[in-house]
Design a protein around this motif. Structure first.
Motif, PDB file in Angstrom:
ATOM      1  N   ASP A  34       0.838  -1.190   0.000  1.00  0.00           N
ATOM      2  CA  ASP A  34       0.000   0.000   0.000  1.00  0.00           C
ATOM      3  C   ASP A  34       0.881   1.251   0.000  1.00  0.00           C
ATOM      4  O   ASP A  34       2.100   1.170  -0.104  1.00  0.00           O
TER       5      ASP A  34
ATOM      6  N   LEU B 288       0.332  -5.789   1.365  1.00  0.00           N
ATOM      7  CA  LEU B 288      -1.109  -5.846   1.176  1.00  0.00           C
ATOM      8  C   LEU B 288      -1.516  -7.271   0.821  1.00  0.00           C
ATOM      9  O   LEU B 288      -1.196  -7.777  -0.251  1.00  0.00           O
TER      10      LEU B 288
ATOM     11  N   ASN C 269      -4.380 -10.371   0.208  1.00  0.00           N
ATOM     12  CA  ASN C 269      -5.682 -10.559  -0.441  1.00  0.00           C
ATOM     13  C   ASN C 269      -5.834  -9.793  -1.750  1.00  0.00           C
ATOM     14  O   ASN C 269      -6.946  -9.484  -2.162  1.00  0.00           O
ATOM     15  N   ALA C 270      -4.724  -9.460  -2.391  1.00  0.00           N
ATOM     16  CA  ALA C 270      -4.773  -8.911  -3.742  1.00  0.00           C
ATOM     17  C   ALA C 270      -4.654 -10.071  -4.727  1.00  0.00           C
ATOM     18  O   ALA C 270      -3.830 -10.965  -4.558  1.00  0.00           O
TER      19      ALA C 270
ATOM     20  N   HIS D 174      -8.178  -5.908  -5.897  1.00  0.00           N
ATOM     21  CA  HIS D 174      -8.283  -6.039  -4.444  1.00  0.00           C
ATOM     22  C   HIS D 174      -9.726  -5.730  -4.051  1.00  0.00           C
ATOM     23  O   HIS D 174     -10.353  -4.853  -4.651  1.00  0.00           O
TER      24      HIS D 174
ATOM     25  N   GLN E 160     -10.524  -1.923  -3.497  1.00  0.00           N
ATOM     26  CA  GLN E 160     -10.123  -0.860  -4.418  1.00  0.00           C
ATOM     27  C   GLN E 160     -11.373  -0.254  -5.051  1.00  0.00           C
ATOM     28  O   GLN E 160     -12.395  -0.923  -5.207  1.00  0.00           O
TER      29      GLN E 160
ATOM     30  N   GLN F 271      -8.976   3.408  -3.117  1.00  0.00           N
ATOM     31  CA  GLN F 271      -9.587   2.403  -2.271  1.00  0.00           C
ATOM     32  C   GLN F 271     -10.853   2.935  -1.634  1.00  0.00           C
ATOM     33  O   GLN F 271     -10.891   4.058  -1.142  1.00  0.00           O
TER      34      GLN F 271
END
Ligand code: CU
Length: 210
Positions: free
Chosen positions: A31, A37, A39-40, A169, A172, A197
């Protein structure tokens, strides 16, 4: 992470590629504070033929009153299992365009896999536990990965060539980031991808990592 509305998040994606033997691609997603980050979703779409992949069985458990994992990436036409590992009942559902379904699950009852035959994002919920939420990214390509708690995802045995890299993501603002990459042996690339985001949901923090 803070919860400012529509805060701009900068994802710094670092690509390391490759050694000649393995053609491994490692991706690091960060980020704007340079924090990893998780879970992308990374999807690679090859412009050249790629070898057939053996896809592992994918399952999304209900465990500890949450979905595990929080984000899953699966190729189109995947059959995904939803085992209930809790003693309590769950009633899971999706109203997403990519897949609308529901399963009433009971403890100790065998689950049926669900076929996901459309590309897109599937948002999972539970009728009994409103805070339970999870995401499934159904990709057109079999080359899919989700970043771990260290913000990293890796691909191995990639043929050299040109790829579209899609980055997504759950929080986002825009639907998808797409960039082009070229993989050759012993090269290293760095990309910085801006993401707006949305406000973070107020769901429990548990379950957002790996
Ligand atoms: Cu539930």
């Amino acid at each position: 992470m803070n919860s400012d509305l529509y805060k701009t998040l900068i994802l710094a994606t670092t690509l390391f590629c490759c050694n000649a033997a393995a053609n491994t691609l490692q991706i690091k997603v960060q980020d704007q504070a340079a924090s990893p980050l998780a879970n992308a979703v990374i999807e690679l779409i090859a412009e050249q033929p790629i070898p057939q992949l053996n896809q592992p069985q994918i399952s999304i458990a209900q465990q500890g009153l949450m979905f595990v994992p929080f984000v899953t990436a699966a190729p189109i036409n995947s059959a995904i299992e939803f085992p209930n590992k809790d003693k309590t009942r769950h009633h899971i559902y999706s109203f997403s365009d990519a897949k609308t379904f529901e399963i009433q699950l009971y403890a100790d009852t065998p689950e049926q896999p669900v076929i996901f035959d459309r590309q897109g994002i599937v948002v999972l919920g539970c009728n009994i536990h409103d805070y339970m939420q999870a995401y499934i990214y159904i990709g057109a390509s079999p080359l899919l990965a989700v970043t771990d708690g260290a913000g990293t995802a890796a691909f191995s045995d990639l043929p050299a060539g040109n790829y579209q890299l899609k980055l997504w993501h759950p929080w986002q603002k825009q639907p998808q980031q797409i960039t082009s990459i070229t993989l050759t042996t012993n090269t290293e690339q760095q990309l910085t991808l801006p993401v707006e985001q949305k406000a973070l949901p107020t769901a429990p923090k548990r379950g957002f990592g790996h």
